[in-house]
Design a protein around this motif. Structure first.
Motif: not given
Lengths: 140, 306
Positions: B35-40, B62-67, B298-301, B303-305
């Motif tokens: 869900v968060c692919h490409g987000k940091k 776990e959402l597929g994003g980076n930190v 997810m909610t704040m970005l 990005l809820i599927p």
């Protein structure tokens, strides 16, 4: 005692007796180059004694500062020798850069160049709270 | 742009939505893995943390994003005197969302006034910790099946316990909650919680010093650590640190369905023997923290599927 009427300027009336010097300082009236009269302990029917300040030029007064120091004050705007507007001040909803937070754990104690903001939490007890840490401050 | 600074920044409906989403993630984690692919996410921790920082980071991964981020003020430009204002404006150029912990109260609020990206308060001094509150609410809901009609005991450092302040504030909007506040007189809840929340809303509460006196009445016991880092005087900390120790003996008089919560880390306030008691929920609570933070990010970005 006679103090001349002003032609263009502001009169701060019904100041609680003894508070005029604080207002003079907090509004930085010493920096004005016009005549400023501080009249102390004037007889008042309503309040027994009061102070009055007269400023002999057009001046944009900070009503929040006045409301914080003394919400009983009335402000009269004088133009061409006539009172064109009369304002009652109130306890302001928000104080910006008037109080400083005393909580040593508050971010305002270390961060430079930010506004120190307090919001009115309880008008009955004249209590304000720092918006950052919520430390309270009761205004006497 | 939405920030999460104070637990009251979220309405009851929004909290319900986040808890529902967290439960959905627990049931079907695979649905959310990209869900968060490409987000940091930037984790700006000016104060040490284990659970909160790692659970934020695990949540984003776990959402597929980076930190990216730092785990102490010493490894940031704060040591050079950089302001919170400037730090968030710079980090906002590199990240899509920021989780910030700071020892000074109000720092995340200050950050939110300048930040170009959403700020999540991950704990500000002894003030608030809204994501721990979401964790606690999810835990209470999963353990008790409800968020109202409960007697909750808060025990320990209620003065500087930011998780306590946040949870009392959040629960004040649910029906029929009764608070029992167990602390030494020096560590009672601050006025901005007692006056502004409990008294203004006429919420029933009592303040006691003895845990034994009230433990049998509780549906939930929320234990807290006396925090050395909040004291200016070491002698006060030493005097107060072991005031309350929950052990198996004290639990004998507690309800059989009591839920014991603790935001962790624990020092001495819960005996390790209690860990084996099914009423001990604090490690499940730590796990819930990751899921509810996934829901929040997810909610704040937005990005809820579906």
């Amino acid at each position: 005692m006679n103090i001349d009427s002003i032609y263009n300027g502001i009169v701060l009336d019904h100041i609680t007796a003894g508070k005029s010097m604080q207002i003079y300082q907090d509004l930085s009236l010493d920096k004005l180059d016009c005549s400023v009269a501080i009249i102390k302990n004037v007889k008042s029917r309503k309040r027994g004694r009061k102070d009055i300040i007269k400023i002999d030029q057009e001046y944009s007064v900070n009503l929040d500062v006045l409301g914080y120091i003394d919400p009983e004050i009335t402000v009269s705007i004088i133009k061409d020798g006539k009172t064109i507007e009369k304002k009652k001040v109130e306890l302001p909803e928000q104080l910006v850069n008037i109080l400083k937070c005393k909580n040593p754990r508050c971010i305002t104690t270390t961060e430079q160049g930010i506004d120190h903001i307090f919001r009115l939490a309880d008008p009955a007890t004249r209590t304000y709270r720092c918006i950052y840490c919520e430390e309270d401050r009761k205004i006497k | 742009m939405r920030h999460l600074i104070d637990p009251m920044d979220l309405s009851v409906e929004e909290i319900d939505g986040l808890l529902k989403l967290a439960n959905e993630i627990i049931a079907h984690p695979e649905k959310y893995s990209e869900v968060c692919h490409g987000k940091k996410l930037a984790t700006l921790f000016f104060e040490p943390s284990t659970r909160t920082r790692l659970s934020f980071e695990a949540a984003m991964m776990e959402l597929g994003g980076n930190v990216l981020g730092f785990s102490s003020a010493d490894s940031s430009s704060a040591t050079k005197g950089e302001s919170v204002h400037d730090t968030v404006q710079v980090v906002g150029c590199y990240a899509d969302i920021i989780a910030m912990r700071h020892p000074k109260e109000g720092a995340p609020l200050l950050a939110s006034l300048k930040s170009p990206v959403p700020i999540i308060n991950a704990g500000d001094g002894g003030h608030y910790h809204p994501t721990q509150t979401l964790t606690d609410l999810l835990t209470i809901q999963r353990e008790k099946g409800k968020l109202g009609n409960l007697t909750i005991g808060f025990c320990g450092d209620l003065m500087f316990g930011r998780t306590v302040h946040s949870l009392i504030k959040a629960l004040s909007r649910y029906d029929n909650i009764r608070y029992i506040l167990i602390s030494p007189p020096e560590l009672r809840i601050p006025d901005y919680i007692r006056v502004e929340i409990l008294e203004k809303k006429n919420i029933p509460y009592m303040e006691v010093e003895s845990m034994e006196q009230v433990i049998s009445e509780l549906d939930i016991l929320y234990m807290t650590r006396v925090q050395r880092e909040r004291f200016f005087n070491e002698a006060d900390y030493v005097r107060l640190k072991d005031t309350y120790i929950l052990d198996t003996d004290k639990l004998k008089s507690a309800k059989s369905d009591l839920s014991i919560l603790h935001p962790l880390p624990r020092v001495n306030e819960i005996s390790t023997k209690v860990d084996d008691d099914p009423r001990a929920c604090y490690f499940r609570q730590a796990l819930n923290g990751k899921y509810v933070r996934m829901a929040l990010i997810m909610t704040m970005l937005g990005l809820i599927p579906g």
